[in-house]
Design an enzyme around this catalytic site. Structure first.
Site, PDB file in Angstrom:
ATOM      1  N   VAL A 121       5.556 -86.251  16.579  1.00  0.00           N
ATOM      2  CA  VAL A 121       6.632 -86.649  15.772  1.00  0.00           C
ATOM      3  C   VAL A 121       6.928 -85.602  14.800  1.00  0.00           C
ATOM      4  O   VAL A 121       6.154 -85.098  14.010  1.00  0.00           O
ATOM      5  CB  VAL A 121       5.727 -87.999  14.833  1.00  0.00           C
ATOM      6  CG1 VAL A 121       6.839 -88.526  13.768  1.00  0.00           C
ATOM      7  CG2 VAL A 121       5.538 -89.184  15.684  1.00  0.00           C
ATOM      8  N   THR A 171      -1.388 -71.819   7.757  1.00  0.00           N
ATOM      9  CA  THR A 171      -0.181 -71.844   8.702  1.00  0.00           C
ATOM     10  C   THR A 171       1.083 -72.479   8.086  1.00  0.00           C
ATOM     11  O   THR A 171       0.891 -72.991   7.076  1.00  0.00           O
ATOM     12  CB  THR A 171      -0.476 -73.030   9.759  1.00  0.00           C
ATOM     13  OG1 THR A 171       0.484 -73.135  10.722  1.00  0.00           O
ATOM     14  CG2 THR A 171      -1.026 -74.318   9.284  1.00  0.00           C
ATOM     15  N   SER A 212       0.664 -82.513  11.583  1.00  0.00           N
ATOM     16  CA  SER A 212      -0.727 -83.168  12.638  1.00  0.00           C
ATOM     17  C   SER A 212      -1.859 -83.068  11.741  1.00  0.00           C
ATOM     18  O   SER A 212      -2.040 -82.504  10.673  1.00  0.00           O
ATOM     19  CB  SER A 212      -0.788 -82.091  13.847  1.00  0.00           C
ATOM     20  OG  SER A 212      -1.532 -80.865  13.328  1.00  0.00           O
ATOM     21  N   TYR A 269      -4.591 -81.395  12.452  1.00  0.00           N
ATOM     22  CA  TYR A 269      -4.967 -80.238  12.299  1.00  0.00           C
ATOM     23  C   TYR A 269      -4.266 -79.321  11.046  1.00  0.00           C
ATOM     24  O   TYR A 269      -4.869 -78.773  10.422  1.00  0.00           O
ATOM     25  CB  TYR A 269      -4.559 -79.396  13.711  1.00  0.00           C
ATOM     26  CG  TYR A 269      -4.315 -77.733  13.605  1.00  0.00           C
ATOM     27  CD1 TYR A 269      -5.474 -76.876  12.896  1.00  0.00           C
ATOM     28  CD2 TYR A 269      -3.068 -77.186  13.431  1.00  0.00           C
ATOM     29  CE1 TYR A 269      -4.969 -75.584  12.619  1.00  0.00           C
ATOM     30  CE2 TYR A 269      -2.831 -75.965  13.151  1.00  0.00           C
ATOM     31  CZ  TYR A 269      -3.807 -75.143  12.819  1.00  0.00           C
ATOM     32  OH  TYR A 269      -3.649 -73.842  12.396  1.00  0.00           O
ATOM     33  N   HIS A 270      -2.915 -79.503  11.185  1.00  0.00           N
ATOM     34  CA  HIS A 270      -2.002 -78.955   9.997  1.00  0.00           C
ATOM     35  C   HIS A 270      -2.576 -79.267   8.519  1.00  0.00           C
ATOM     36  O   HIS A 270      -2.763 -78.626   7.596  1.00  0.00           O
ATOM     37  CB  HIS A 270      -0.655 -79.107  10.240  1.00  0.00           C
ATOM     38  CG  HIS A 270      -0.064 -78.227  11.320  1.00  0.00           C
ATOM     39  ND1 HIS A 270       0.332 -78.749  12.664  1.00  0.00           N
ATOM     40  CD2 HIS A 270       0.228 -77.032  11.343  1.00  0.00           C
ATOM     41  CE1 HIS A 270       0.762 -77.647  13.313  1.00  0.00           C
ATOM     42  NE2 HIS A 270       0.930 -76.530  12.678  1.00  0.00           N
ATOM     43  N   VAL A 312       1.710 -67.149  16.859  1.00  0.00           N
ATOM     44  CA  VAL A 312       1.809 -65.777  16.980  1.00  0.00           C
ATOM     45  C   VAL A 312       1.935 -65.563  18.716  1.00  0.00           C
ATOM     46  O   VAL A 312       1.534 -66.839  19.423  1.00  0.00           O
ATOM     47  CB  VAL A 312       0.293 -65.458  16.690  1.00  0.00           C
ATOM     48  CG1 VAL A 312       0.096 -63.737  17.234  1.00  0.00           C
ATOM     49  CG2 VAL A 312      -0.230 -65.626  15.455  1.00  0.00           C
ATOM     50  N   LEU A 347       6.004 -70.466  23.536  1.00  0.00           N
ATOM     51  CA  LEU A 347       6.222 -69.126  24.282  1.00  0.00           C
ATOM     52  C   LEU A 347       5.389 -68.973  25.413  1.00  0.00           C
ATOM     53  O   LEU A 347       6.067 -68.408  26.444  1.00  0.00           O
ATOM     54  CB  LEU A 347       6.640 -67.917  23.306  1.00  0.00           C
ATOM     55  CG  LEU A 347       7.224 -66.905  23.618  1.00  0.00           C
ATOM     56  CD1 LEU A 347       8.609 -67.343  23.976  1.00  0.00           C
ATOM     57  CD2 LEU A 347       7.420 -65.862  22.325  1.00  0.00           C
TER      58      LEU A 347
END
Ligand code: NAD
Ligand code: USQ
Length: 410
Positions: free
Chosen positions: A327, A144, A179, A181-182, A211, A239
């Site tokens: 954050v 990512t 995060s 996740y990241h 995406v 989005l």
């Protein structure tokens, strides 16, 4: 080519599997439906009524005569993964099968741990299985853009050449993810780099931006092939959320000032990028990094765009600035390089080309399914423990993930 799509029942994976199948490649989908379980756990659902995988695959076969082979199981289960590789003998494995929501990973300790276990263990298993069973197979791994964070310098594609105390070297670009996740993606990148170095595996890490879009040529062939459109606060991307909010006349939920800038790409470009990468593989021992996005926008720019298009369609929507539950820098420098996929031949679709057909019209078509309660952000980065509504699945999801339902439903 023989290509295995890990996570092929998910948003990117489903569109990619159909596209590659349509292009004449032999495709297998590997998934354990964990994502459908997470939706159930959170009490959320995709705006679009996605069908069960066997039904989707049967319709695809009826329409095109092409067979996609399903392997139902968990990539964190090494024996399952190894048996799939031995049976299908892929030349490339595209790895989408991870927990991909930043807010999900920030709910509390349990969700942070399950995200990192699922993602890091799945990728480690893949590296060991390839070394053991298919050392020539090309790993195409979804990373990512969020691995880099928002540094005050240009973001390069994976590596940066720096001079320090009179000496010069090319090193991995610094990572400042936002995060748990990241962070799991950063851990994956390190493990893959190391495996390529020590075992001579071949891998491409695709640092993908956000995406958008529902439609690809293949998904658009039949209602039964429809893809996910997530708009809830945990899995809904910005989005999608703005378009769903506009469809029912709610204000657009910009977090903070809205200067957060990210790279974006159309799902039609995701599927094309994956094919370009598969047919132009990394060399043995090579770890490549491509930044996979086509345009960059700030959150406020997106809100204004959705507001403008909605107005042209006769709907007036307001823009709200909510306190940012995350954050993150609300205004910052952002200039990320992304030329390597273009060099391979990617011709990007632009957001202006997709916003109405692939987003707003889809949101309008299914507007009766929109639940306004799904918009309010409840997961806060600063809280160690969030009171996010979940079902009793919570404690069971990891245990379930460890029990493959069956090795194949073909
Ligand atoms: P998704 O949640 O729609 O799909 C992921 C799929 O993987 C699901 O079908 C899920 O059931 C499956 N899965 C998860 N863990 C599994 C496991 N242990 N074993 C087997 N199957 C498992 O997610 P997506 O939006 O399609 O994202 C796919 C990948 O692309 C993720 O790795 C994500 O981090 C990355 N990515 C997505 C975006 C985006 O905007 N959607 C942007 C950048 C990167
Ligand atoms: N945001 C709002 N309002 C909302 C929702 C989000 O202002 O209602 C803001 C967020 O604060 C953030 C930005 O929009 O600054 C993007 O958030 P997002 O939820 O659309 O995307 P993100 O959490 O970054 O994650 C998504 C995918 C993830 C992928 C990532 C690519 O879920 O799998 O890795 O995009 S990237 O952003 O490049 O890291």
């Amino acid at each position: 080519m023989r290509i295995a799509i890990l996570g092929g029942d998910g948003y990117c994976g489903w569109a990619t599997a159909l596209h590659l199948s349509n292009r004449g490649h032999e495709i297998a989908i590997i998934d354990n439906f964990l994502r459908r379980q997470w939706d159930f756990e959170l009490g959320v659902q995709t705006l679009t009524p996605i069908r069960p995988l066997p039904e989707r695959l049967a319709v695809w076969q009826q329409l095109t005569g092409r067979v996609i082979e399903p392997f139902i199981g968990d990539v964190t289960d090494y024996d399952f993964l190894a048996s799939m590789i031995s049976e299908f003998r892929p030349e490339a494995i595209v790895h989408f099968a991870e927990q991909r929501s930043a807010p999900y990973s920030m709910i509390d300790r349990k969700h942070a741990v399950s995200t990192q276990v699922n993602n890091v263990v799945g990728t480690l298993n893949l590296l060991f299985a390839i070394r053991e069973l298919a050392p020539d197979c090309h790993i195409v791994k979804l990373g990512t853009m969020g691995e880099y964070g928002t540094p005050n310098i240009d973001i390069e594609e994976g590596f940066i050449t720096i001079e320090h105390n009179g000496r010069k070297d090319t090193l991995p670009f610094p990572k400042q993810p936002g995060s748990f996740y990241h962070l799991s993606k950063v851990h994956d990148s390190h493990n893959i780099t190391f495996a390529c170095k020590i075992w001579g595996l071949r891998a491409t890490d695709l640092n993908q931006g956000v995406v958008y879009g529902t439609l690809t040529d293949e998904v658009d062939m039949d209602e039964a092939l429809i893809n996910r459109f997530d708009y809830d606060e945990v899995f809904g991307t910005v989005l999608n959320r703005f378009c769903a909010q506009a469809a029912i006349g709610l204000p657009l939920s910009v977090y903070g000032k809205g200067g957060q800038t990210r790279g974006f790409l159309d799902i039609r470009d995701t599927v094309r990028c994956i094919e370009l990468v598969c047919i132009n593989p990394a060399s043995r021992g090579e770890f490549r990094v491509f930044n996979q996005f086509t345009e960059q926008f700030s959150v406020l720019e997106l809100a204004k765009l959705v507001q403008m298009i909605s107005r042209e369609m006769g709907v007036h929507v307001e823009i709200d600035h909510l306190p940012d539950p995350r954050v993150e820098a609300e205004t910052h420098y952002y200039n990320a390089k992304h030329s390597r996929l273009a060099d391979l031949g990617l011709e990007p679709h632009l957001l202006s080309d997709a916003l109405v057909n692939s987003l707003i019209n889809v949101a309008l078509r299914y507007r009766d399914r929109i639940d306004p309660a799904m918009f309010a952000p409840q997961v806060n980065w600063r809280a160690g423990r969030n009171r996010r509504r979940t079902t009793s699945m919570l404690g069971r999801d990891l245990a379930l993930a460890k029990e493959p339902l069956s090795s194949s439903i073909s």
